[in-house]
Design a protein around this motif. Structure first.
Motif, PDB file in Angstrom:
ATOM      1  N   LYS A   1      90.227  12.489  78.703  1.00 36.82           N
ATOM      2  CA  LYS A   1      91.740  12.666  78.738  1.00 36.82           C
ATOM      3  C   LYS A   1      91.524  10.444  78.916  1.00 36.82           C
ATOM      4  O   LYS A   1      93.297   9.957  79.377  1.00 36.82           O
ATOM      5  CB  LYS A   1      93.508  12.875  80.132  1.00 36.82           C
ATOM      6  CG  LYS A   1      92.249  12.921  81.478  1.00 36.82           C
ATOM      7  CD  LYS A   1      92.759  13.231  82.766  1.00 36.82           C
ATOM      8  CE  LYS A   1      92.119  12.703  83.869  1.00 36.82           C
ATOM      9  NZ  LYS A   1      92.786  13.601  85.563  1.00 36.82           N
ATOM     10  N   GLU A   2      90.719  10.126  79.922  1.00 34.64           N
ATOM     11  CA  GLU A   2      90.362   8.705  79.822  1.00 34.64           C
ATOM     12  C   GLU A   2      89.664   7.931  78.501  1.00 34.64           C
ATOM     13  O   GLU A   2      89.627   7.381  79.101  1.00 34.64           O
ATOM     14  CB  GLU A   2      89.123   8.669  80.912  1.00 34.64           C
ATOM     15  CG  GLU A   2      90.205   9.317  82.177  1.00 34.64           C
ATOM     16  CD  GLU A   2      88.754   9.143  83.124  1.00 34.64           C
ATOM     17  OE1 GLU A   2      87.650   8.674  83.064  1.00 34.64           O
ATOM     18  OE2 GLU A   2      89.012  10.397  84.206  1.00 34.64           O
ATOM     19  N   ARG A   3      89.709   8.813  77.518  1.00 37.48           N
ATOM     20  CA  ARG A   3      89.226   8.284  76.543  1.00 37.48           C
ATOM     21  C   ARG A   3      90.590   6.764  75.615  1.00 37.48           C
ATOM     22  O   ARG A   3      91.158   7.505  75.042  1.00 37.48           O
ATOM     23  CB  ARG A   3      88.475   9.406  75.020  1.00 37.48           C
ATOM     24  CG  ARG A   3      87.996  10.031  75.286  1.00 37.48           C
ATOM     25  CD  ARG A   3      87.321  10.866  74.406  1.00 37.48           C
ATOM     26  NE  ARG A   3      85.822  11.539  74.304  1.00 37.48           N
ATOM     27  CZ  ARG A   3      86.101  12.663  74.733  1.00 37.48           C
ATOM     28  NH1 ARG A   3      87.071  13.450  74.158  1.00 37.48           N
ATOM     29  NH2 ARG A   3      84.363  13.643  75.194  1.00 37.48           N
ATOM     30  N   ASN A   4      90.116   6.165  75.923  1.00 39.12           N
ATOM     31  CA  ASN A   4      91.700   4.857  75.752  1.00 39.12           C
ATOM     32  C   ASN A   4      90.804   4.267  75.075  1.00 39.12           C
ATOM     33  O   ASN A   4      90.761   3.061  75.803  1.00 39.12           O
ATOM     34  CB  ASN A   4      92.018   4.532  77.402  1.00 39.12           C
ATOM     35  CG  ASN A   4      92.626   5.919  78.185  1.00 39.12           C
ATOM     36  OD1 ASN A   4      92.955   6.155  78.755  1.00 39.12           O
ATOM     37  ND2 ASN A   4      93.519   6.790  77.603  1.00 39.12           N
ATOM     38  N   TYR A   5      90.087   4.301  74.681  1.00 42.91           N
ATOM     39  CA  TYR A   5      89.152   3.150  73.522  1.00 42.91           C
ATOM     40  C   TYR A   5      89.691   2.681  72.540  1.00 42.91           C
ATOM     41  O   TYR A   5      89.908   3.220  71.388  1.00 42.91           O
ATOM     42  CB  TYR A   5      87.956   3.453  73.717  1.00 42.91           C
ATOM     43  CG  TYR A   5      86.909   3.893  74.495  1.00 42.91           C
ATOM     44  CD1 TYR A   5      86.372   2.599  75.938  1.00 42.91           C
ATOM     45  CD2 TYR A   5      86.600   5.405  74.869  1.00 42.91           C
ATOM     46  CE1 TYR A   5      85.971   3.015  76.338  1.00 42.91           C
ATOM     47  CE2 TYR A   5      86.339   5.711  76.347  1.00 42.91           C
ATOM     48  CZ  TYR A   5      85.294   4.589  77.369  1.00 42.91           C
ATOM     49  OH  TYR A   5      85.028   4.534  77.858  1.00 42.91           O
TER      50      TYR A   5
ATOM     51  N   GLU B   1      98.067  -0.240  83.193  1.00 40.26           N
ATOM     52  CA  GLU B   1      99.668  -0.432  82.894  1.00 40.26           C
ATOM     53  C   GLU B   1      99.355  -1.741  81.935  1.00 40.26           C
ATOM     54  O   GLU B   1      99.163  -2.880  82.785  1.00 40.26           O
ATOM     55  CB  GLU B   1     101.224  -0.537  83.538  1.00 40.26           C
ATOM     56  CG  GLU B   1     100.803   1.119  84.235  1.00 40.26           C
ATOM     57  CD  GLU B   1     102.169   1.088  85.407  1.00 40.26           C
ATOM     58  OE1 GLU B   1     102.830  -0.106  85.329  1.00 40.26           O
ATOM     59  OE2 GLU B   1     102.414   1.827  86.518  1.00 40.26           O
ATOM     60  N   HIS B   2     100.436  -2.305  81.078  1.00 43.35           N
ATOM     61  CA  HIS B   2     100.773  -2.991  80.418  1.00 43.35           C
ATOM     62  C   HIS B   2      99.578  -3.733  79.345  1.00 43.35           C
ATOM     63  O   HIS B   2      99.308  -5.436  79.650  1.00 43.35           O
ATOM     64  CB  HIS B   2     101.139  -4.582  81.551  1.00 43.35           C
ATOM     65  CG  HIS B   2     102.636  -4.149  82.377  1.00 43.35           C
ATOM     66  ND1 HIS B   2     103.333  -3.838  81.456  1.00 43.35           N
ATOM     67  CD2 HIS B   2     102.385  -3.861  83.519  1.00 43.35           C
ATOM     68  CE1 HIS B   2     104.492  -3.233  82.603  1.00 43.35           C
ATOM     69  NE2 HIS B   2     103.656  -3.082  83.801  1.00 43.35           N
ATOM     70  N   GLY B   3      98.891  -2.415  79.163  1.00 37.86           N
ATOM     71  CA  GLY B   3      97.993  -3.172  78.096  1.00 37.86           C
ATOM     72  C   GLY B   3      96.528  -3.587  78.725  1.00 37.86           C
ATOM     73  O   GLY B   3      95.622  -4.015  77.814  1.00 37.86           O
TER      74      GLY B   3
ATOM     75  N   ARG C   1      96.615   4.732  76.990  1.00 41.86           N
ATOM     76  CA  ARG C   1      96.637   5.102  77.910  1.00 41.86           C
ATOM     77  C   ARG C   1      98.275   5.574  78.690  1.00 41.86           C
ATOM     78  O   ARG C   1      99.255   5.236  78.061  1.00 41.86           O
ATOM     79  CB  ARG C   1      95.963   3.775  78.794  1.00 41.86           C
ATOM     80  CG  ARG C   1      96.026   4.311  80.566  1.00 41.86           C
ATOM     81  CD  ARG C   1      95.804   3.237  80.737  1.00 41.86           C
ATOM     82  NE  ARG C   1      95.897   3.105  82.576  1.00 41.86           N
ATOM     83  CZ  ARG C   1      95.049   3.910  83.436  1.00 41.86           C
ATOM     84  NH1 ARG C   1      93.814   4.935  82.630  1.00 41.86           N
ATOM     85  NH2 ARG C   1      95.089   4.510  84.680  1.00 41.86           N
ATOM     86  N   GLY C   2      98.108   7.255  79.480  1.00 44.37           N
ATOM     87  CA  GLY C   2      99.255   7.735  79.938  1.00 44.37           C
ATOM     88  C   GLY C   2      99.524   8.661  78.852  1.00 44.37           C
ATOM     89  O   GLY C   2     100.740   9.337  78.757  1.00 44.37           O
ATOM     90  N   LYS C   3      98.934   8.789  77.182  1.00 45.00           N
ATOM     91  CA  LYS C   3      99.106   9.500  76.262  1.00 45.00           C
ATOM     92  C   LYS C   3      99.043  10.715  76.357  1.00 45.00           C
ATOM     93  O   LYS C   3      97.784  10.590  76.678  1.00 45.00           O
ATOM     94  CB  LYS C   3      99.633   8.719  75.199  1.00 45.00           C
ATOM     95  CG  LYS C   3     100.658   7.228  75.147  1.00 45.00           C
ATOM     96  CD  LYS C   3     102.043   7.929  74.959  1.00 45.00           C
ATOM     97  CE  LYS C   3     103.251   5.639  75.073  1.00 45.00           C
ATOM     98  NZ  LYS C   3     104.147   6.551  74.630  1.00 45.00           N
TER      99      LYS C   3
END
Length: 195
Positions: A32-36, A8-10, A174-176
């Motif tokens: 869903k974990e591709r937050n790159y 959370e919070h970046g 993340r989370g979107k």
């Protein structure tokens, strides 16, 4: 250099990898974990990129893709004014990526053949472009801020700072669930490497 949102919070973890090696890791990561993000370092060359966004509720009469057409026409005109060697060239090599959702219009553009010395120079160019749009009465390129009558430039000008984390193609925050994708939505290594 790359980063991945991990909390959370970046909160992020950072990775140092050659682009081809990063692709191998990226392709194996569950969707869903591709937050790159690519980290655009201050002393490195960078391609011309735009992060365009506005809240739909605050701009009910704005048609996003039509607005993008006007933005790109104005940008290409300004590129040719700023860099006379482009006068006789087609400036059409750009990637158009979208991650819009119900409440927000969001596009990223990367001009694959327009490279700046570093992100600071790109930021200065974009400030001049914004001013050019104001002076050229391109008011349609300014959108309302959420819950305000104030307007702001449709391009997010906050992205042109040192060590900017710019979301990679096929990633989501993340989370979107709003993945940054090309129009055909194909998962393609070559286009990823080009972006």
């Amino acid at each position: 250099y790359f980063s991945q949102e991990t909390g959370e919070h970046g909160k992020r973890k950072y990775l140092l990898a050659a682009l081809a090696d990063f692709w191998t890791l990226f392709a194996k990561t569950p969707r869903k974990e591709r937050n790159y993000y690519e980290v655009i370092r201050p002393a490195c060359r960078c391609k011309l990129f735009l992060d365009v966004e506005f809240m739909k509720e605050s701009n009910p009469n704005v048609e996003g893709h039509e607005l993008m057409q006007h933005l790109l026409e104005s940008l290409i005109k300004f590129l040719k004014i700023s860099f006379p060697f482009l006068q006789d060239k087609e400036v059409t090599n750009f990637m158009e990526m979208e991650s819009s959702y119900k409440h927000k219009f969001s596009m990223h553009y990367v001009f694959t053949e327009c490279v700046f010395e570093n992100i600071s120079y790109l930021g200065l160019f974009m400030e001049k472009f914004k001013e050019f749009c104001r002076k050229s009465n391109k008011e349609n390129l300014f959108v309302r801020k959420p819950q305000s009558q104030e307007t702001t430039f449709v391009c997010d000008m906050g992205v042109y700072n040192k060590n900017r984390n710019f979301r990679t193609l096929y990633s989501t925050k993340r989370g979107k669930n709003s993945f940054l994708e090309l129009k055909d939505k194909k998962f393609d290594k070559e286009r990823f490497l080009e972006s």
